[in-house]
Scaffold this motif. Structure first.
Motif, PDB file in Angstrom:
ATOM      1  N   LYS A   1      33.167 -23.550 -35.459  1.00 31.16           N
ATOM      2  CA  LYS A   1      34.311 -24.426 -35.163  1.00 31.16           C
ATOM      3  C   LYS A   1      34.270 -24.984 -33.750  1.00 31.16           C
ATOM      4  O   LYS A   1      34.572 -26.164 -33.522  1.00 31.16           O
ATOM      5  CB  LYS A   1      35.613 -23.645 -35.376  1.00 31.16           C
TER       6      LYS A   1
ATOM      7  N   ARG B   1      32.024 -27.442 -41.376  1.00 35.26           N
ATOM      8  CA  ARG B   1      32.122 -28.617 -42.246  1.00 35.26           C
ATOM      9  C   ARG B   1      31.953 -28.241 -43.718  1.00 35.26           C
ATOM     10  O   ARG B   1      31.326 -27.228 -44.045  1.00 35.26           O
ATOM     11  CB  ARG B   1      31.036 -29.635 -41.868  1.00 35.26           C
TER      12      ARG B   1
ATOM     13  N   ASP C   1      32.217 -27.973 -33.597  1.00 35.98           N
ATOM     14  CA  ASP C   1      32.530 -28.943 -34.652  1.00 35.98           C
ATOM     15  C   ASP C   1      31.512 -28.875 -35.786  1.00 35.98           C
ATOM     16  O   ASP C   1      31.103 -29.889 -36.354  1.00 35.98           O
ATOM     17  CB  ASP C   1      32.590 -30.369 -34.074  1.00 35.98           C
TER      18      ASP C   1
END
Length: 343
Positions: A73, A79, A76
């Motif tokens: 996380k 997913r 990023d």
């Protein structure tokens, strides 16, 4: 670029010179600069370069690495499609001769077959640097290279860019060719038909392979220019976020030219040092030219100079721990140091 390049991080490397810091963790998870881990640099570089699928291949003591990375996380990478993948080695006894073990990759071939990216960037986990890989891919494609080796002053950084189809071929034919890793392929260029290119990296870097290089690299971060060269505003280095209160500086404390993370309690003197999260430094204690990792507790009237304290170390009152720049005094994780023990 997210449809073009796959990130592959080899986290299997073990350096004897870092034994004291890697007894309970992998090389990739060794703390650096007060709040980061070594893997944060290559992982952040990949993310900043637009890579959205990253596979990490660890081997030994990887629990702390998994705890640090979590779901990805903070980078990023949590997913629904692509994201962060973790593939521990199925064979702990097989030696690793270089970065990018084909036998390790072979045990996880579905990842390479199913990924939609056309190229793969294979890298080590222990280089501290800040680099944009987009120009490397552009040059690799424009020049028609089979393999691009990222170098610094003609020395390989053990980072390779290769077309994924060629990587799969190298993995599947490893028994016939005798190639065990990407390093073997590059070293045997006189006997294969692959077009080998190099890409010169112009920024600063350091490969952490010993206590001495680890200590010196941390200490250099206390120089403003070194910090600015590594931590770029438009290419940030990400790490695991921990919600902790600010550091408390009590009456009588003194801090000079140091990096202090969150959640510390400082009542003594700190000079030219790197202090990680949650460290307690007692009244009358002097810490100079040292690296203190997370949640260490240094009680009153201690003297530490050129020392490296791993996580959760407790130093009892009136204790002196003195090392040198060439040979820092290293204290293992979770141990207790006392004045009587060191006398």
């Amino acid at each position: 670029m997210n449809n073009m390049l796959l990130g592959v991080i080899d986290a299997t490397t073990y350096h004897d010179g870092l034994k004291e810091l890697s007894l309970h963790r992998s090389l990739a998870a060794i703390p650096f600069a007060g709040r980061y881990r070594l893997i944060d640099f290559i992982l952040s570089n990949m993310v900043n370069s637009g890579i959205v699928s990253v596979a990490i291949f660890p081997k030994y003591q990887y629990r702390s690495l998994m705890d640090h990375l979590g779901s990805g996380k903070n980078w990023d990478l949590n997913r629904k499609r692509d994201g962060l993948f973790f593939f521990p080695s199925p064979n702990l006894d097989s030696p690793n001769k270089g970065i990018g073990s084909f036998s390790h990759f072979a045990a996880n071939m579905d990842y390479f077959y199913r990924s939609r990216q056309e190229y793969a960037l294979i890298s080590n986990c222990f280089t501290v640097f800040n680099m944009d890989f987009k120009p490397v891919l552009d040059r690799h494609i424009n020049t028609g290279c089979d393999i691009t080796v990222i170098c610094k002053e003609e020395q390989s950084l053990e980072m390779f860019l290769v077309k994924k189809s060629l990587l799969i071929e190298l993995i599947n034919t490893r028994d016939e060719t005798g190639y065990t890793c990407m390093c073997d392929v590059v070293a045997d260029q006189d006997h294969n038909n692959y077009t080998l290119c190099t890409y010169e990296y112009t920024g600063s870097y350091v490969a952490i392979d010993s206590i001495e290089t680890y200590f010196q690299a941390n200490m250099k971060l206390l120089q403003a220019q070194t910090w600015k060269d590594l931590f770029l505003k438009d290419q940030p280095i990400y790490t695991k976020v921990k919600d902790e209160p600010p550091t408390r500086y009590l009456t009588g404390s003194s801090v000079r030219n140091s990096i202090i993370a969150n959640g510390c309690r400082i009542e003594g003197t700190v000079e030219n040092s790197i202090i990680s999260r949650g460290v307690v430094i007692g009244k009358g204690t002097v810490v100079k030219n040292s690296i203190i990792m997370q949640k260490c507790e240094i009680e009153e009237n201690c003297v530490l100079e050129s020392a490296i304290l791993d996580k959760d170390v407790k130093v009892q009152p009136n204790t002196s721990l003195i090392g040198t720049e060439e040979n820092p005094f290293v204290v293992r994780k979770g141990t207790v140091q006392g004045a009587l023990m060191n006398s």
